[in-house]
Design an enzyme around this catalytic site. Structure first.
Site, PDB file in Angstrom:
ATOM      1  N   THR A  36       0.816  -1.215   0.000  1.00 43.03           N
ATOM      2  CA  THR A  36       0.000   0.000   0.000  1.00 43.03           C
ATOM      3  C   THR A  36       0.851   1.267   0.000  1.00 43.03           C
ATOM      4  O   THR A  36       0.516   2.252  -0.648  1.00 43.03           O
ATOM      5  CB  THR A  36      -0.909   0.010   1.255  1.00 43.03           C
ATOM      6  OG1 THR A  36      -1.802  -1.095   1.153  1.00 43.03           O
ATOM      7  CG2 THR A  36      -1.703   1.289   1.370  1.00 43.03           C
ATOM      8  N   THR A 108       1.579  -4.596   4.170  1.00 46.65           N
ATOM      9  CA  THR A 108       1.412  -4.980   5.580  1.00 46.65           C
ATOM     10  C   THR A 108       0.810  -6.379   5.741  1.00 46.65           C
ATOM     11  O   THR A 108       1.013  -7.017   6.761  1.00 46.65           O
ATOM     12  CB  THR A 108       0.509  -3.975   6.321  1.00 46.65           C
ATOM     13  OG1 THR A 108      -0.778  -3.950   5.688  1.00 46.65           O
ATOM     14  CG2 THR A 108       1.113  -2.596   6.327  1.00 46.65           C
TER      15      THR A 108
HETATM   16  N1  ASP Z   1      -2.728  -5.393   0.428  1.00 49.81           N
HETATM   17  C1  ASP Z   1      -1.642  -4.555   0.885  1.00 49.81           C
HETATM   18  C2  ASP Z   1      -0.378  -5.384   0.883  1.00 49.81           C
HETATM   19  O1  ASP Z   1      -0.150  -6.134   1.799  1.00 49.81           O
HETATM   20  C3  ASP Z   1      -1.939  -4.026   2.234  1.00 49.81           C
HETATM   21  C4  ASP Z   1      -0.923  -3.057   2.790  1.00 49.81           C
HETATM   22  O2  ASP Z   1       0.191  -2.896   2.323  1.00 49.81           O
HETATM   23  O3  ASP Z   1      -1.247  -2.400   3.803  1.00 49.81           O
HETATM   24  O4  ASP Z   1       0.386  -5.311  -0.039  1.00 49.81           O
END
Ligand code: ASP
Length: 353
Positions: A36, A108
């Site tokens: 993200t 994340t």
């Molecule tokens: N879907 C994203 C990922 O894990 C979520 C994030 O980065 O917060 O790449």
């Protein structure tokens, strides 16, 4: 009381960024992997971009650090697999002699798995390797990304080796981090372990007790087995699942049991686990409670399990238990060696007493 007071004093200390302008800037490598933090809307939802999207936020950090950026992949972390962990570990091991610290920007969703896996794959890494990301893309005005990057860079410049996760002004060991919020800014918690650091008014406040001992010879031990299954126990779960997993070729099972390690033993409850162990599968029991430790010695049902030869995962996170087992199998260890390995803490992933 006095002893406690002094022990706290000597274990906490502070790292301030750019304290004297005379100090040469620390050399920090930023490896980007997507997530993200580097995402932008793509018509059908957020999708990761390359590091140009981070340029504006990195500009400010360049006042304090000498930053080199390398895009090594561009993935939503849901798509990151053990192959990508190996790619990251190899790049980090290859580059670390030229840098004071490495920041890895990462989605994340699976960051806790990656950080745990890399903890085992990079024993004694002598510089800080710090994972970070964000819940809201950097391109949005109220993103948490700039703050997370600041914390990660400060940790990467602090001089203490090991693999860490930095998020929401907290730094934790990579093998203790778990994603606990799907969208809240305090997305990660350090499970059953203190924070390695926190950002306070005094700077980055480090807890020396939580900084890994990386004085041994650094190594790249990147062989992993994908034959590990994470199974959450539910009331009345059929023992057939264990036969099915054995047939599918799994060599390791992490079983998230109830509470202190309770498993249903009535009827055919234990037979599946027994068969799995007899077939040479390493079965590690953890708890599905987020906090505290599984302890199979407390209840009769737990002791029955121990007699079968299961391995106690104690207070490890499921992410750490899973990746430690993948790593152990990848290193060619047999059932007995794996049991022995799980009675040791390699990098602070397990509390032994
Ligand atoms: N879907 C994203 C990922 O894990 C979520 C994030 O980065 O917060 O790449």
């Amino acid at each position: 009381m006095l002893f406690y007071f002094f022990s706290v004093i000597i274990t906490m200390y502070y790292y301030r960024v750019g304290e004297t302008s005379m100090e040469p800037k620390k050399q920090i490598l930023l490896l980007t992997t997507g997530g993200t933090i580097a995402s932008a809307p793509n018509g059908d939802g957020l999708a990761p971009r390359r590091s140009d999207i981070m340029a504006h936020d990195l500009q400010r950090l360049r006042e304090y650090y000498e930053i080199t950026v390398e895009d090594i992949m561009c993935l939503d972390s849901s798509n990151i697999r053990p192959e990508e962990w190996q790619q990251m570990a190899r790049v980090i091991f290859d580059r670390y002699p030229s840098y004071d610290g490495i920041v890895v920007s990462h989605g994340t969703d699976t960051m806790a798995y990656t950080a745990s896996a890399l903890t085992f794959m990079l024993p004694n890494i002598p510089i800080p390797v710090v994972f970070t990301g964000s819940q809201v893309p950097l391109t949005q005005a109220l993103s948490d990304g700039p703050d997370n990057l600041r914390t990660a860079f400060a940790m990467a410049a602090c001089g203490h080796g090991g693999v860490f996760v930095a998020f929401d002004r907290k730094v934790m060991r990579g093998c203790r981090a778990v994603k606990v919020r799907a969208s809240g800014f305090s997305a990660f918690e350090s499970i059953n372990a203190r924070y390695a650091g926190r950002v306070t008014g005094r700077g980055l406040e480090l807890d020396a007790r939580m900084l890994p001992d990386c004085t041994g010879a650094p190594a790249l031990r990147d062989a992993l087995s994908k034959d590990v299954f994470l199974l959450k126990l539910t009331p009345g779960l059929s023992p057939d699942i264990f036969y099915a997993l054995a047939q599918m070729g799994y060599k390791g099972i992490v079983l998230e049991a109830f509470g202190l390690g309770g498993v249903n033993v009535l009827g055919q409850g234990l037979s599946g686990i027994q068969k799995a162990v007899e077939l040479g599968i390493s079965v590690v029991i953890t708890t599905q409670c987020l906090y505290d430790s599984a302890d199979l010695r407390v209840y009769q049902v737990g002791n029955q399990l121990l007699e079968l030869g299961v391995i106690q995962g104690r207070d490890m996170t499921s992410e750490a238990a899973m990746t430690k087992l993948m790593w152990a199998l990848g290193q060619g260890m047999d059932q007995q060696q794996i049991a022995q390995l799980f009675s040791q803490s390699l990098a602070g992933e397990i509390t032994l007493n």
